[in-house]
Design a protein around this motif. Sequence first.
Motif, PDB file in Angstrom:
ATOM      1  N   LYS A  44      29.179  47.359  50.566  1.00 42.31           N
ATOM      2  CA  LYS A  44      30.143  48.394  50.943  1.00 42.31           C
ATOM      3  C   LYS A  44      30.700  48.130  52.342  1.00 42.31           C
ATOM      4  O   LYS A  44      31.904  48.269  52.578  1.00 42.31           O
ATOM      5  N   SER A  45      29.831  47.715  53.267  1.00 38.78           N
ATOM      6  CA  SER A  45      30.294  47.434  54.624  1.00 38.78           C
ATOM      7  C   SER A  45      31.191  46.202  54.673  1.00 38.78           C
ATOM      8  O   SER A  45      32.015  46.066  55.575  1.00 38.78           O
ATOM      9  N   LEU A  46      31.054  45.301  53.689  1.00 42.18           N
ATOM     10  CA  LEU A  46      31.912  44.118  53.612  1.00 42.18           C
ATOM     11  C   LEU A  46      33.225  44.413  52.881  1.00 42.18           C
ATOM     12  O   LEU A  46      34.050  43.522  52.683  1.00 42.18           O
ATOM     13  N   GLY A  47      33.403  45.681  52.468  1.00 39.44           N
ATOM     14  CA  GLY A  47      34.641  46.079  51.804  1.00 39.44           C
ATOM     15  C   GLY A  47      34.645  45.779  50.311  1.00 39.44           C
ATOM     16  O   GLY A  47      35.705  45.748  49.695  1.00 39.44           O
ATOM     17  N   MET A  48      33.480  45.583  49.743  1.00 40.50           N
ATOM     18  CA  MET A  48      33.397  45.298  48.313  1.00 40.50           C
ATOM     19  C   MET A  48      33.160  46.592  47.545  1.00 40.50           C
ATOM     20  O   MET A  48      32.611  47.549  48.077  1.00 40.50           O
ATOM     21  N   LYS A  49      33.580  46.604  46.292  1.00 41.56           N
ATOM     22  CA  LYS A  49      33.438  47.783  45.446  1.00 41.56           C
ATOM     23  C   LYS A  49      32.870  47.340  44.106  1.00 41.56           C
ATOM     24  O   LYS A  49      33.276  46.325  43.564  1.00 41.56           O
ATOM     25  N   ARG A  50      31.927  48.112  43.577  1.00 41.19           N
ATOM     26  CA  ARG A  50      31.315  47.781  42.287  1.00 41.19           C
ATOM     27  C   ARG A  50      32.203  48.249  41.143  1.00 41.19           C
ATOM     28  O   ARG A  50      32.775  49.341  41.192  1.00 41.19           O
ATOM     29  N   VAL A  51      32.311  47.406  40.111  1.00 38.08           N
ATOM     30  CA  VAL A  51      33.090  47.730  38.918  1.00 38.08           C
ATOM     31  C   VAL A  51      32.233  47.392  37.707  1.00 38.08           C
ATOM     32  O   VAL A  51      31.620  46.331  37.649  1.00 38.08           O
ATOM     33  N   GLU A  52      32.204  48.286  36.743  1.00 41.68           N
ATOM     34  CA  GLU A  52      31.436  48.032  35.524  1.00 41.68           C
ATOM     35  C   GLU A  52      32.406  47.868  34.365  1.00 41.68           C
ATOM     36  O   GLU A  52      33.318  48.680  34.184  1.00 41.68           O
ATOM     37  N   LEU A  53      32.221  46.795  33.601  1.00 44.26           N
ATOM     38  CA  LEU A  53      33.066  46.530  32.440  1.00 44.26           C
ATOM     39  C   LEU A  53      32.210  46.560  31.182  1.00 44.26           C
ATOM     40  O   LEU A  53      31.082  46.083  31.183  1.00 44.26           O
ATOM     41  N   VAL A  54      32.778  47.070  30.118  1.00 47.59           N
ATOM     42  CA  VAL A  54      32.113  47.029  28.827  1.00 47.59           C
ATOM     43  C   VAL A  54      33.006  46.211  27.905  1.00 47.59           C
ATOM     44  O   VAL A  54      34.119  46.627  27.575  1.00 47.59           O
ATOM     45  N   VAL A  55      32.535  45.020  27.542  1.00 46.79           N
ATOM     46  CA  VAL A  55      33.304  44.128  26.674  1.00 46.79           C
ATOM     47  C   VAL A  55      32.394  43.603  25.568  1.00 46.79           C
ATOM     48  O   VAL A  55      31.168  43.642  25.693  1.00 46.79           O
ATOM     49  N   ASP A  56      33.012  43.088  24.516  1.00 45.03           N
ATOM     50  CA  ASP A  56      32.221  42.595  23.396  1.00 45.03           C
ATOM     51  C   ASP A  56      31.526  41.277  23.767  1.00 45.03           C
ATOM     52  O   ASP A  56      31.895  40.601  24.726  1.00 45.03           O
ATOM     53  N   GLU A  57      30.520  40.929  22.990  1.00 45.90           N
ATOM     54  CA  GLU A  57      29.680  39.768  23.276  1.00 45.90           C
ATOM     55  C   GLU A  57      30.475  38.458  23.256  1.00 45.90           C
ATOM     56  O   GLU A  57      30.228  37.562  24.070  1.00 45.90           O
ATOM     57  N   ASP A  58      31.442  38.361  22.357  1.00 48.37           N
ATOM     58  CA  ASP A  58      32.251  37.143  22.261  1.00 48.37           C
ATOM     59  C   ASP A  58      33.040  36.909  23.560  1.00 48.37           C
ATOM     60  O   ASP A  58      33.135  35.787  24.044  1.00 48.37           O
TER      61      ASP A  58
END
Length: 96
Positions: A44-58
């Motif tokens: 967070k202090s480095l200016g990064m943000k967490r993102v969660e993706l839900v995608v299929d296995e392929d």
Amino acid sequence: MAKASSDRNTIDLFGTVRGRPRTHPLPRKDQLKANKRAQREKEKSLGMKRVELVVDEDTVKKLDMLCEMSGIKRADWLTMQVALAFNKAKVSNKDS
């Protein structure tokens, strides 16, 4: 019965169970939580943000193959692709 500190054959009658010395006062579960919290704060202090993706296995398999071919991590590859798409969109907006 007296206990000699140099006697390694006699069971330790008065001390705790022998073994590897504790290097951290917290249990492993709590250590992991604290380390993860510190990692999130650092990001967070480095200016990064967490993102969660839900995608299929392929899709994940394809992403992993692309990353392996490029020799970079998933996050780096995705960041690079977003930057390329953004630059492309910028260029096509200027042409209009």
